[in-house]
Motif scaffolding. Structure first.
Motif, PDB file in Angstrom:
ATOM      1  N   ARG A 139      -1.898  -2.766   4.893  1.00  0.00           N
ATOM      2  CA  ARG A 139      -2.498  -1.442   5.051  1.00  0.00           C
ATOM      3  C   ARG A 139      -2.747  -1.143   6.529  1.00  0.00           C
ATOM      4  O   ARG A 139      -2.447  -0.052   7.024  1.00  0.00           O
ATOM      5  CB  ARG A 139      -3.800  -1.362   4.253  1.00  0.00           C
ATOM      6  CG  ARG A 139      -4.491  -0.026   4.305  1.00  0.00           C
ATOM      7  CD  ARG A 139      -5.592   0.054   3.291  1.00  0.00           C
ATOM      8  NE  ARG A 139      -5.080  -0.046   1.935  1.00  0.00           N
ATOM      9  CZ  ARG A 139      -4.521   0.975   1.294  1.00  0.00           C
ATOM     10  NH1 ARG A 139      -4.441   2.152   1.883  1.00  0.00           N
ATOM     11  NH2 ARG A 139      -4.054   0.837   0.090  1.00  0.00           N
TER      12      ARG A 139
ATOM     13  N   PRO B 115       0.840  -1.200   0.000  1.00  0.00           N
ATOM     14  CA  PRO B 115       0.000   0.000   0.000  1.00  0.00           C
ATOM     15  C   PRO B 115       0.875   1.250   0.000  1.00  0.00           C
ATOM     16  O   PRO B 115       1.671   1.449   0.897  1.00  0.00           O
ATOM     17  CB  PRO B 115      -0.767  -0.124   1.314  1.00  0.00           C
ATOM     18  CG  PRO B 115       0.125  -0.911   2.209  1.00  0.00           C
ATOM     19  CD  PRO B 115       1.080  -1.700   1.361  1.00  0.00           C
TER      20      PRO B 115
ATOM     21  N   ASP C  87      -5.461  -5.575  -1.218  1.00  0.00           N
ATOM     22  CA  ASP C  87      -5.387  -5.413   0.224  1.00  0.00           C
ATOM     23  C   ASP C  87      -5.699  -6.766   0.847  1.00  0.00           C
ATOM     24  O   ASP C  87      -6.839  -7.032   1.189  1.00  0.00           O
ATOM     25  CB  ASP C  87      -6.430  -4.356   0.613  1.00  0.00           C
ATOM     26  CG  ASP C  87      -6.124  -3.773   1.953  1.00  0.00           C
ATOM     27  OD1 ASP C  87      -5.022  -4.016   2.429  1.00  0.00           O
ATOM     28  OD2 ASP C  87      -6.987  -3.092   2.508  1.00  0.00           O
TER      29      ASP C  87
END
Lengths: 110, 164, 398
Positions: free
Chosen positions: C179, C95, C113
């Motif tokens: 993330r 990320p 993700d």
């Protein structure tokens, strides 16, 4: 077009996973019998272990229980230990007899 | 989508497994086995086994198979030349095996409830769930496996010494 | 449909940027090494050699790709493909920025993700050894085989300290999602010390960071651990027989691996996109000031009597004005939530890439037995001790 969306939305029956596991197991067992190279025979054993893992995880999904994952985790650990010792044995065999043919490693003494 | 993914990766797995058995060179067999393991990892993901899929790639494909490839390269193992001399064994065993496969597949297809279907996301066993089970219910077996690994290390070290 | 379109667009963009970065990482490496050794480095193609990567690409594309007659053609061609695919696909879980809203679309720079992002990265890095191992074996050359044997043993050995070093910051952030790992590291202690995992309070992970960095050098086969391609012993190691695009694939894989592992280090230890000091002390103005300073320096040099290249009289002012014009972009309020975090991420990862090159210009190569002994008798126990200490501290403090 409607058929395509139906196929895309369809669910996989659990038995398919189990049948795949059976097929892989039998292929591994057949390889175990017909191959002569020790390393390939060893890999066929790994294939059988993998097939069993697949059925563990499929059953785990059916019972909505995490225990099947734990079993396959332990199978992997044992497979790792087995690979370490087994390959060390194969190296020693090769050092002493200069062959990897499983039929020629039949005598107990040199 | 589930069906398509299952069929594609099941086909890859079976193809690679057949290739494992039929190839004569050990390196080809080893790479086919890696292919089987990779496609099985995808199937684990479809069954919700996130953690197991990752461990399958890290431990099986990334560590155990590297050992195999390493040993094959180290011994410079060539391909098998002659077919096996044990013809009788093969002739009896293979039909038996295929019978076993047929019977097992029949049992699976009939005994497993028809309503059981695998939907992606229906059940997830991520690192959290597996870790929780591993360190509560299965703590003792977990500790025992660590001793097993220690024994395996010692065994490998003993076998790798020069004198044997 | 919008989601698929956006994802395809992002994939194309990420692949393009990553490949360009790989090409220019080579240029930066050659320049930095040259300046360490007081040479000018690539200088002829374009201003200060800036078009050198393009020239290299054309050269490699037009060369003849040779398959040695005793090589195994299938595996010989498979290996570079495998190496470059695995190396490039690792970037998908990184990320780069937090989520932002631009022109009514809510998205973030970064492709996906995953819940098991770290495990995915470890899996890819453990598979990365096959490209090198198979390439060396399939070439049917003893030097290549030696290189790939060395490489597989080395990468398997250094994966242990690497994984251990990754595990200890995870104890502090309690998640495997990259993330969320970055989001956990936001904020500051006492208003100035960032809450990155290398400074995180119950158990600072400086030791884990150093172990990770050293193991990363070994995983990417870089100096001082570049035994698989030690040119004084093994000709060129595992890629001795490769030429043309197949050689370029291995090369690209190496640089893609370096960039990815620097991004991972940034995410895990250096707080991802979080700035070095709080925004109220003006950390948002850093990119503007840096770009403006670079532009002014270029203009100053352009005003001096022309030295070095004749073309500098023309290129220096152009690049200087370009940088000056770019600098206020970081102040536009609409773009700020994208560009400022992205700048900090790229700055940290870029600094780590520079460290990789710096070490290459500084340290000699290890001997092979030293390399293995270092991994098993020093790195691994140290990483294990660090993990145990971190676990104990976290358990006692939490």
């Amino acid at each position: 077009m409607a058929d395509l969306t139906q196929v895309l939305a369809a669910e996989v029956p659990l038995s398919w996973y189990l049948i795949l596991s059976v097929i892989l197991f039998v292929i591994g067992a057949a390889g175990f019998l017909i191959r002569r190279n020790i390393i390939t025979v060893f890999m066929c054993i790994e294939l059988m272990l993998n097939a069993v893992n697949l059925s563990f995880i499929a059953f785990s999904h059916m019972l909505k229980n995490v225990d099947g994952h734990i079993y396959s985790f332990f199978v992997m650990v044992v497979a790792a230990a087995e690979a370490a010792v087994g390959l060390a044995i194969i190296l020693t065999v090769f050092k002493n007899r200069a062959t990897l043919e499983i039929d020629e490693v039949s005598s107990l003494k040199l | 989508m589930d069906v398509v993914l299952f069929l594609v990766f099941a086909a890859i797995a079976v193809g690679c497994a057949l290739n494992l058995v039929l190839q004569t060179h050990p390196i080809s067999s080893a790479l086919s086995l890696i292919g089987v393991m990779g496609s099985l990892a995808v199937l684990y993901l479809l069954l919700g086994g996130e953690f197991l899929a990752a461990v399958q790639l890290i431990v099986y494909a990334g560590a155990i198979m590297v050992l195999f490839v390493f040993v094959i390269m180290l011994l410079n193992a060539g391909s098998e030349k002659r077919p096996s001399k044990k013809v009788l064994r093969t002739a009896v065993a293979l039909p038996l095996l295929f019978t076993l496969a047929g019977v097992a597949a029949y049992i699976m297809a009939t005994q497993v409830p028809r309503t059981e279907a695998v939907r992606f996301g229906g059940f997830t066993a991520g690192p959290y769930e597996v870790g929780r089970a591993l360190f509560t219910t299965w703590l003792l077996p977990f500790e025992v496996t660590s001793i097993l690994i220690l024994i395996a290390i010692l065994g490998a070290v003993v076998l790798a010494r020069k004198e044997i | 449909m919008n989601f698929y379109l956006l994802t395809l667009l992002k994939m194309a963009l990420t692949a393009f940027v990553l490949l360009t970065c790989c090409a220019y990482a080579v240029w930066v490496e050659r320049k930095v090494l040259a300046h360490i050794q007081l040479r000018p480095g690539p200088y002829r193609v374009g201003p200060h050699g800036l078009l050198q990567p393009l020239a290299d690409l054309i050269k490699l594309l037009t060369k003849e790709g040779i398959v040695p007659s005793y090589a195994n053609p299938f595996f010989y061609l498979l290996a570079p493909w495998l190496a470059v695919t695995l190396a490039l696909s690792a970037i998908v879980v990184i990320p780069f920025t937090p989520e932002f809203e631009l022109f009514g679309v809510r998205t973030a720079i970064g492709l996906t993700d995953l819940n098991i992002g770290i495990l995915f990265l470890l899996a890819l890095s453990s598979l990365g050894v096959y490209g090198i191992a198979i390439g060396g074996w399939a070439s049917n050359n003893k030097y290549s085989l030696m290189g790939s044997l060395r490489s597989s043993a080395q990468m398997v050995s250094y994966e242990l300290p690497l994984a251990m070093a990754i595990a200890s910051p995870l104890l502090l952030v309690n998640t495997l999602n990259l993330r969320q790992i970055v989001e956990q590291q936001g904020g500051f202690y006492f208003g100035f010390l960032p809450k990155w995992t290398i400074f995180a309070m119950p158990a600072p992970q400086i030791l884990a960071f150093l172990i990770f960095l050293i193991a990363a050098f070994a995983e990417t086969n870089r100096v001082p651990f570049d035994l698989p391609e030690a040119e004084s012993e093994l000709v060129a190691g595992f890629h001795t027989e490769y030429s043309s695009m197949m050689f370029a694939s291995f090369f690209m894989a190496e640089y893609a691996n370096i960039i990815t592992i620097c991004c991972v280090a940034t995410v895990l230890f250096l707080g991802g996109w979080h700035p070095l000091w709080p925004a109220q002390y003006g950390s948002d103005f850093v990119p503007t000031v840096l770009l403006a300073a670079a532009g002014l320096i270029l203009l100053y040099h352009a005003a001096q009597a022309a030295r070095g290249r004749r073309w500098d009289r023309f290129t220096f002012p152009v690049f200087g004005v370009l940088l000056l014009a770019l600098s206020p972009v970081f102040l536009v309020p609409m773009l700020k939530p994208v560009l400022i975090p992205f700048f900090w991420f790229v700055a940290k990862a870029g600094f780590l890439v520079f460290v990789f090159i710096w070490i290459r210009g500084t340290l000699p190569r290890f001997r092979y037995d030293q390399l293995m002994r270092f991994a098993w008798t020093f790195m691994f126990p140290l990483a294990l001790a660090n993990l145990l200490a971190t676990g104990l501290i976290v358990a006692l403090a939490g």
